[in-house]
Enzyme design. Structure first.
Site, PDB file in Angstrom:
ATOM      1  N   GLY A 109      12.608 132.359  -3.431  1.00  0.00           N
ATOM      2  CA  GLY A 109      13.331 133.556  -3.032  1.00  0.00           C
ATOM      3  C   GLY A 109      13.584 133.532  -1.542  1.00  0.00           C
TER       4      GLY A 109
ATOM      5  N   GLN B  82      15.561 136.770   6.649  1.00  0.00           N
ATOM      6  CA  GLN B  82      14.848 135.513   6.884  1.00  0.00           C
ATOM      7  C   GLN B  82      15.751 134.437   7.471  1.00  0.00           C
ATOM      8  OE1 GLN B  82      12.950 135.567   2.778  1.00  0.00           O
ATOM      9  NE2 GLN B  82      11.417 134.530   4.034  1.00  0.00           N
TER      10      GLN B  82
ATOM     11  N   CYS C  24       5.246 132.663   1.801  1.00  0.00           N
ATOM     12  CA  CYS C  24       6.544 133.118   2.313  1.00  0.00           C
ATOM     13  C   CYS C  24       7.122 132.065   3.246  1.00  0.00           C
ATOM     14  CB  CYS C  24       6.352 134.444   3.057  1.00  0.00           C
ATOM     15  SG  CYS C  24       7.874 135.145   3.721  1.00  0.00           S
ATOM     16  N   LEU C  25       8.427 131.834   3.123  1.00  0.00           N
ATOM     17  CA  LEU C  25       9.104 130.862   3.984  1.00  0.00           C
ATOM     18  C   LEU C  25       8.990 131.232   5.463  1.00  0.00           C
ATOM     19  CD1 LEU C  25      12.378 130.263   1.920  1.00  0.00           C
ATOM     20  CD2 LEU C  25      10.436 128.698   2.158  1.00  0.00           C
TER      21      LEU C  25
ATOM     22  N   HIS D  41       8.697 141.012  -3.568  1.00  0.00           N
ATOM     23  CA  HIS D  41       8.461 140.352  -2.278  1.00  0.00           C
ATOM     24  C   HIS D  41       9.759 140.314  -1.464  1.00  0.00           C
ATOM     25  CE1 HIS D  41       6.510 137.154   0.292  1.00  0.00           C
ATOM     26  NE2 HIS D  41       7.802 136.976   0.588  1.00  0.00           N
TER      27      HIS D  41
END
Length: 164
Positions: free
Chosen positions: A46, A51, A90-91, A132
């Site tokens: 995702g 981001q 998380c990225l 998320h």
């Protein structure tokens, strides 16, 4: 295809609520295409527009080939049921993992790249991924919800011990 740089914490765009998409333009569609390539290259399931330093309410989720890709514009959770705890990463937080409580089932409303409205019911892992990513759009971070931090070297063992 161009890859966008993934914004890392503590960049303020990650804690700033994103703006609604008012019109689906060629630029918005290109952004979603670039976000997808960036997510895949980063081995993510995702990604949210903040981001990649774009403050729009756009999120993509693809947990597996069976459920396919969800490209969501202005998504909103309209129902949530139950509670479950599982591990997340998380990225924007490389090598940070921890357990987070989320709703077990959600109903989500969103628009796709064609402006068509959808409502989807999701459970378990897919519901977790949606929640998320949608929190990114509200400027909220999973690290603020971590119950138990898991070190990267312990992640595989944790997953093996907790698979149900």
């Amino acid at each position: 295809m161009p890859l966008l740089p993934i914004i890392k914490y503590p960049n303020p765009v990650l804690i700033t609520p994103a703006s609604e998409v008012l019109a689906i333009t060629d630029e918005i569609i290109q952004l979603m295409d670039d976000m997808y390539e960036t997510m895949v290259a980063g081995d993510g399931i995702g990604i949210a527009a903040p981001q990649v330093n774009q403050s729009f309410r756009i999120a993509l989720v693809e947990v597996d080939e069976e459920t396919g890709l969800f490209e969501m514009i202005n998504p909103k959770i309209i129902k949530s049921v139950g509670k479950t705890i599982d591990v997340e990463g998380c990225l924007s937080f490389p090598e940070v993992y921890g357990t987070v409580e989320r709703a077990e089932m959600i109903v989500l409303h969103y628009f796709d790249r064609n402006g068509d409205a959808y409502e989807v019911e999701a459970e378990d892992y897919l519901a977790r991924a949606f929640q998320h990513e949608l929190e990114h759009l509200d400027g909220k971070l999973f690290t603020d919800k971590i119950i138990q931090k898991i070190e990267p070297e312990d992640l595989e063992d944790y997953m093996e011990e907790n698979i149900t």
